[in-house]
Design an enzyme around this catalytic site. Structure first.
Site, short mmCIF file in Angstrom:
data_model
loop_
_atom_site.label_atom_id
_atom_site.label_comp_id
_atom_site.label_asym_id
_atom_site.label_seq_id
_atom_site.Cartn_x
_atom_site.Cartn_y
_atom_site.Cartn_z
N ASN A 318 42.65 27.41 92.18
CA ASN A 318 43.98 27.93 91.84
C ASN A 318 44.22 29.31 92.42
O ASN A 318 45.18 29.98 92.02
CB ASN A 318 44.14 27.97 90.31
CG ASN A 318 44.18 26.59 89.70
OD1 ASN A 318 44.74 25.66 90.26
ND2 ASN A 318 43.56 26.44 88.53
N HIS A 320 42.56 31.85 91.84
CA HIS A 320 42.40 32.73 90.69
C HIS A 320 40.94 33.16 90.64
O HIS A 320 40.04 32.32 90.79
CB HIS A 320 42.79 31.98 89.42
CG HIS A 320 42.66 32.78 88.17
ND1 HIS A 320 43.60 33.69 87.75
CD2 HIS A 320 41.69 32.81 87.23
CE1 HIS A 320 43.22 34.24 86.61
NE2 HIS A 320 42.06 33.73 86.27
N CYS A 355 43.55 39.62 89.21
CA CYS A 355 43.52 40.41 90.45
C CYS A 355 43.53 39.46 91.63
O CYS A 355 43.05 38.32 91.54
CB CYS A 355 42.30 41.32 90.48
SG CYS A 355 40.73 40.45 90.55
#
Length: 427
Positions: A318, A320, A355
């Site tokens: 993802n 992520h 982040c």
């Protein structure tokens, strides 16, 4: 008398002529009259004679047999030799090839059966050999076993907190997959995938009673329940497979985020109808720690580690950053004296934002007590406050960790218990 004996012998056995050509010619023309003699010619011109002393068989008083060929002796120059007569024996298959094929099939079938019915010969071997996991307790709890590998232990010969957190994440994803709710996203259900929604963790609490060591087999149970209007709580329980000892307890809260806008989202009713049948009405396995997590800055932090950047393999599908990576970054600023003399016993994390792959982070740690210089000799528990932030100051994760002194005389390994016994689940 001698003359009559010679005449009788010559009538039964023809006298070979001195010339080899005459002998061959005579046998070639006269072999048809000899019922018990067969003559063959070798490639070198030499003759081989085979005598058949058996009388021709009889059926109903009538002699039967095969007619002798008119020409038995064939020379290499005259052409190819005649094939042997077709009999029942000649038409049978090659039994050695057939036997080899049957043996191969039997061995392959036996190997497949052995793999399907595999059982450990030793009680400390992996009980779940393929690591697939299974649904237990009326479909609410997912259970999976893990064997601690040599590359998952640290300098103190026990599993690291990273290994424990990876086991928690793996069972959470396998739970969704085994329940048939896995869409085309990373842990997303089909209705979540239609709406570009993904799960993100907002809070995590972990209590570690004991770390497993190399070769230990741990059993991880996980289940989910609702948390407020737009959240989901997932709990874990890690046991030692040998004796059922509880090693780790963990509880987490998850919310939905749109992976395109990267903003939090409410749970749609279609998604709620997918996941609510799997909710287990239970209290958190870890009591919620209501103490506020402090915000650190350059003045309040004892240790600061700068220049931390995510690598490409730190991202999941993802895009992520894996939440386990945040834990590693937090511990980057922990003093070495704590890491050498203490082990992590509890951890509370609050994830504020994510982040990106191009972010540069800073890790801040504040140690409560008399300072780092007396940690190794004090022999007591230590508490640390943590902050992971971007270089420009935006908060990523706040955290609190508690540390207990290491037992230098024991490197883990559970006690007795019934070998090979899997304890009953406890939700």
């Amino acid at each position: 008398m001698a003359a009559s004996a010679a005449a009788a012998a010559s009538s039964l056995f023809p006298v070979p002529s001195p010339s080899g050509d005459a002998k061959s010619d005579k046998l070639g023309r006269g072999s048809a009259s000899l019922a018990g003699l067969k003559s063959k010619s070798a490639s070198s011109g030499a003759l081989q004679v085979k005598a058949n002393a058996q009388a021709p068989p009889k059926i109903n008083g009538t002699s039967v047999g095969y007619a002798a060929p008119a020409e038995v002796v064939k020379h290499g120059a005259d052409g190819p030799s005649q094939p042997p007569p077709r009999t029942f024996i000649n038409t049978l298959p090659d039994w050695s090839v057939l036997l080899a094929a049957i043996t191969t099939i039997f061995l392959a079938a036996e190997k497949q059966f052995t793999m399907l019915d595999w059982k450990p010969k030793r009680p400390d071997m992996l009980i779940d050999p393929f690591g697939l996991g299974r649904i237990v307790q009326d479909g609410f709890v997912f259970r999976q076993n893990f064997s601690i590998r040599s590359y998952e232990i640290g300098a103190d010969r026990s599993a690291s907190i990273e290994t424990v957190m990876n086991h928690l994440q793996e069972t959470a994803l396998n739970h969704v997959k085994t329940a048939g709710l896995l869409g085309d996203g990373f842990g997303s259900t089909p209705e979540m995938s239609k709406r570009n929604l993904i799960w993100v963790v907002t809070r995590m609490q972990v209590l570690v009673d004991r770390y497993p060591t190399w070769g230990d087999v741990v059993q991880v149970d996980t289940w989910v329940t609702g948390s407020g209007k737009n959240g989901m709580r997932r709990d874990w329980l890690i046991r030692d497979c040998k004796n059922g000892e509880i090693l780790t307890r963990a509880s987490s809260v998850w919310v939905m985020m749109n992976k395109l806008t990267r903003r939090l989202s409410k749970i749609p009713e279609e998604v709620r109808s997918e996941i609510e049948p799997y909710f287990l009405n239970s209290d958190p396995v870890v009591p919620e720690d209501s103490r506020k997590l402090l915000k650190l800055d350059d003045n309040s932090a004892d240790h600061i580690r700068k220049g931390l950047t995510p690598r490409w393999n730190d991202l999941d599908v993802n895009q992520h950053v894996n939440n386990v990576k945040y834990i590693n970054w937090i511990l980057e600023s922990a003093p070495l004296a704590i890491l050498e003399s203490h082990e992590l016993s509890s951890m509370t994390l609050e994830y504020r934002r994510e982040c990106g792959k191009d972010s540069v982070l800073q890790s801040l740690t504040a140690v409560s007590g008399n300072g780092v210089g007396t940690i190794g000799s004090a022999g007591g528990n230590v508490e640390c406050q943590h902050l992971l932030r971007l270089e420009e100051g935006a908060e990523i994760v706040r955290g609190r960790t508690e540390w207990r002194p290491k037992d230098r005389n024991s490197f883990g390994g559970g006690g007795g218990g019934t070998p090979g016994h899997i304890p009953a689940g406890n939700a």
